[in-house]
Design a protein around this motif. Structure first.
Motif, PDB file in Angstrom:
ATOM      1  N   ARG A   1       0.826  -1.229   0.000  1.00 33.07           N
ATOM      2  CA  ARG A   1       0.000   0.000   0.000  1.00 33.07           C
ATOM      3  C   ARG A   1       0.849   1.265   0.000  1.00 33.07           C
ATOM      4  N   THR A   2       2.082   1.171   0.527  1.00 29.88           N
ATOM      5  CA  THR A   2       2.917   2.385   0.533  1.00 29.88           C
ATOM      6  C   THR A   2       3.302   2.751  -0.903  1.00 29.88           C
ATOM      7  N   ALA A   3       3.436   1.713  -1.736  1.00 25.95           N
ATOM      8  CA  ALA A   3       3.756   1.976  -3.153  1.00 25.95           C
ATOM      9  C   ALA A   3       2.535   2.599  -3.841  1.00 25.95           C
ATOM     10  N   HIS A   4       1.346   2.117  -3.493  1.00 26.11           N
ATOM     11  CA  HIS A   4       0.129   2.633  -4.135  1.00 26.11           C
ATOM     12  C   HIS A   4      -0.099   4.114  -3.807  1.00 26.11           C
ATOM     13  N   SER A   5       0.205   4.482  -2.568  1.00 26.50           N
ATOM     14  CA  SER A   5      -0.014   5.883  -2.176  1.00 26.50           C
ATOM     15  C   SER A   5       0.900   6.837  -2.935  1.00 26.50           C
ATOM     16  N   LYS A   6       1.958   6.308  -3.534  1.00 29.17           N
ATOM     17  CA  LYS A   6       2.866   7.165  -4.319  1.00 29.17           C
ATOM     18  C   LYS A   6       2.161   7.705  -5.569  1.00 29.17           C
ATOM     19  N   ALA A   7       1.137   6.999  -6.027  1.00 26.16           N
ATOM     20  CA  ALA A   7       0.460   7.421  -7.263  1.00 26.16           C
ATOM     21  C   ALA A   7      -0.102   8.837  -7.120  1.00 26.16           C
ATOM     22  N   ASP A   8      -0.487   9.220  -5.912  1.00 24.48           N
ATOM     23  CA  ASP A   8      -0.928  10.597  -5.680  1.00 24.48           C
ATOM     24  C   ASP A   8       0.124  11.425  -4.947  1.00 24.48           C
ATOM     25  N   GLY A   9       0.836  10.779  -4.021  1.00 28.49           N
ATOM     26  CA  GLY A   9       1.751  11.533  -3.157  1.00 28.49           C
ATOM     27  C   GLY A   9       2.850  12.261  -3.910  1.00 28.49           C
ATOM     28  N   LEU A  10       3.350  11.645  -4.988  1.00 27.63           N
ATOM     29  CA  LEU A  10       4.474  12.256  -5.715  1.00 27.63           C
ATOM     30  C   LEU A  10       4.057  13.496  -6.510  1.00 27.63           C
ATOM     31  N   ARG A  11       2.747  13.772  -6.539  1.00 23.30           N
ATOM     32  CA  ARG A  11       2.295  14.979  -7.242  1.00 23.30           C
ATOM     33  C   ARG A  11       2.859  16.244  -6.609  1.00 23.30           C
ATOM     34  N   VAL A  12       3.357  16.119  -5.387  1.00 22.76           N
ATOM     35  CA  VAL A  12       3.922  17.295  -4.734  1.00 22.76           C
ATOM     36  C   VAL A  12       5.135  17.812  -5.523  1.00 22.76           C
ATOM     37  N   PHE A  13       5.707  16.941  -6.348  1.00 20.86           N
ATOM     38  CA  PHE A  13       6.788  17.377  -7.240  1.00 20.86           C
ATOM     39  C   PHE A  13       6.195  17.800  -8.585  1.00 20.86           C
ATOM     40  N   LYS A  14       6.727  18.874  -9.135  1.00 22.98           N
ATOM     41  CA  LYS A  14       6.163  19.374 -10.396  1.00 22.98           C
ATOM     42  C   LYS A  14       6.403  18.369 -11.512  1.00 22.98           C
ATOM     43  N   GLU A  15       7.527  17.663 -11.427  1.00 29.98           N
ATOM     44  CA  GLU A  15       7.813  16.613 -12.415  1.00 29.98           C
ATOM     45  C   GLU A  15       8.216  15.354 -11.676  1.00 29.98           C
ATOM     46  N   ALA A  16       7.714  14.217 -12.122  1.00 29.40           N
ATOM     47  CA  ALA A  16       8.119  12.963 -11.467  1.00 29.40           C
ATOM     48  C   ALA A  16       8.440  11.923 -12.532  1.00 29.40           C
TER      49      ALA A  16
END
Ligand code: ASP
Ligand code: CP
Length: 525
Positions: A189-204
């Motif tokens: 689940r920690t990997a799944h939450s990255k799908a939204d969490g990494l949006r904090v970066f302008k580019e991922a």
């Protein structure tokens, strides 16, 4: 009732996306302020709720060390009444539902938040709905529910500390991140939450490294791409390291053996090898690489082995400590203490339009329209174009479902006939039905999108409605989420009413566990 009135008071965090991007940034900014203040000898007074009547309940129905202990310590720091609910010896064992249990705990304090970890997915959303209604009914402050990990769905508070750790490493610059995500991306689940969490970066740029059986579920990969990430997939660390495009930030995850089915479990040794770091790989890493891991690490067969512990690569120890700061801030936010200085876009509630029921101009009939086997109707309703163009068997199924689910057990006829395109459609003709309300129209749209409803008066079509796929399907006995781990799945008997929202043309997402379903899949008829 306390005087705390911050904008996040009573906010439930079931998934990362329950905080808007600006709200997530606010959390990181405050956590940074707090960490810096405490590290330089300050007391962090502005972060202390200091209210023994504010209860922070920890309800862990699955094992935990870090999340539970960091929340317990965070709540203590905040000066709240901190209770650890003993789920193993509770009346859960006497079949008490989770909603009844929470209602009872809610009665013990004026204001409260509940940190919940469970095997069932979507529990916090379900509780937020149920206790939200109950709070309104009793005129009390709405409690907040914080997801501390639900099945293989999400782990939003882990995500907040992960992003905080990445930002910290990058000197608080949020322009770009290049991250390798490896291990059990299917069940983690920690990997799944990255799908939204990494949006904090302008580019991922995200490199997913996992053998197929542990691969990131497709809908999370789609979500990452929809969020603008550049995503590349690799089957093993060897393949990844040979690509020559290796990320400077790695996020390892443990194989989630407790969630694997037998057939995957059998292959776990081989699967683990593909995502386990070896000494000979060290030379292939870019300068300054940092490894992260949500932990715990499996001491028998770690994917980030102990030879790495004392190298500068080790980012995971500092990462787990960061859970303390981010969770103090989160409690501060949902208790209403923090937030007066928040600026930016707040989380917007999704609105559902009613435009799937559109009134159309009724044509004058020159000849009786419904003939093959169906007598022209003088007064009544005709449901036309049912499942037009679909295979005949499916059309019959829909005709039958309409009659049963709308309880149209009255005189009338129905059948499958040619449409104008040379394929087939269903028609239901009901002379005794003289009114058809808005609720029925919505229900009809949900059962048979694409059909039309004609109200016939004196042989003429007096009103005509074209019905398309609704944005939300709920309130039916005949629908259910097909994810066996979902809190709304009928097998759990939790009494949570299923609800789906439409994504794109005809994909329906469960309100609780967010599992995607094809339209037909949500129906039990
Ligand atoms: N502790 C994290 C979780 O609960 C990761 C793990 O258990 O592997 O999701
Ligand atoms: N990272 C994490 O959630 O750890 P625990 O399972 O120990 O809480």
């Amino acid at each position: 009732m306390s005087g705390r009135k911050g904008p996040f008071k009573g906010r439930t965090v079931a998934v990362v996306d329950d905080l808007s991007l600006d709200e997530q940034r606010y959390l990181y900014r405050k956590a940074r302020e707090l960490k810096e203040e405490l590290r330089s000898g300050g007391e962090g007074r502005a972060f202390r709720v200091d209210d023994r009547d504010y209860a922070a309940y920890l309800v862990f129905m699955e094992d935990s060390t870090r999340t539970k202990e960091s929340f317990r310590n965070a709540a203590k720091f905040c000066g709240c009444r901190t209770d650890v609910f003993d789920t193993a010896t509770s009346s859960f064992n006497k079949n008490e539902s989770i909603v009844d249990t929470m209602k009872m705990l809610y009665g013990y304090s004026d204001e409260s938040c509940y940190v919940i970890r469970s095997k069932l997915e979507g529990v916090c959303r379900a509780l937020d709905d149920a206790l939200g209604r109950y709070a309104e009914l009793t005129g009390r402050a709405k409690p907040a529910f914080i997801n501390a990990g639900d099945g293989k769905h999400e782990h939003p508070t882990q995500e907040f500390l992960d992003e905080f750790s990445f930002l910290e490493q990058l000197g608080w610059r949020d322009e770009r991140i290049h991250l390798a995500l490896t291990g059990d991306l299917y069940h983690g689940r920690t990997a799944h939450s990255k799908a939204d969490g990494l949006r904090v970066f302008k580019e991922a740029k995200v490199d997913l490294v996992a053998p197929e059986l542990l691969g990131m579920p497709e809908h999370y990969v789609d979500k990452m791409r929809d969020n603008g990430y550049e995503v590349t997939c690799f089957e093993s660390l060897d393949e990844y390291l040979a690509s020559g495009q290796v990320a400077p930030i790695w996020y390892f995850t443990r194989l989630q053996l407790e969630r694997m089915g037998e057939s995957v479990l059998e292959k776990s040794k081989l699967l683990r090898e593909a995502v386990t770091f070896r000494k000979d790989m060290l030379g292939k890493l870019p300068e300054g690489t940092r490894f992260y891991h949500p932990l715990p690490r499996d001491r028998l067969s770690p994917t980030n082995p102990t030879f790495l512990d004392e190298l500068p690569l080790n980012g995971w120890d500092g990462q787990s400590a960061n859970g303390y700061w981010t969770r103090i801030v989160l409690i501060g936010m949902v208790s209403g203490l923090l937030g007066a200085d928040f600026e930016g876009e707040p989380k917007a509630e999704r609105r559902f339009e009613d435009d799937f029921v559109a009134e159309a101009a009724p044509e004058r009939r020159v000849k009786p329209e419904y003939k093959v086997g169906i007598r022209p109707v003088e007064e009544g309703i005709v449901i036309d174009h049912v499942s037009s163009g679909q295979p005949i068997g499916e059309i019959w199924g829909h005709v039958d479902a309409i009659r049963r689910m709308l309880k149209l057990d009255v005189r009338g006829s129905h059948g499958v006939y040619h449409n104008n395109q040379g394929t087939y459609k269903g028609i239901i003709s009901l002379p005794d039905v003289t009114s058809f309300g808005g609720r029925e129209l919505k229900k009809l749209a949900a059962i048979a999108p694409g059909c039309t409803l004609n109200l016939i008066r004196g042989h003429q079509v007096a009103k005509k409605y074209r019905l398309s796929m609704p944005p939300r399907i709920y309130n039916f006995d005949e629908i259910s989420c097909k994810n066996p781990s979902c809190v709304s799945h009928p097998s759990h008997l939790e009494g949570i009413a299923p609800e789906f929202t439409r994504k794109g043309e005809s994909v329906f997402v469960c309100r609780y566990c967010e599992r995607e379903h094809r339209y037909r899949e949500i129906w039990d008829v």
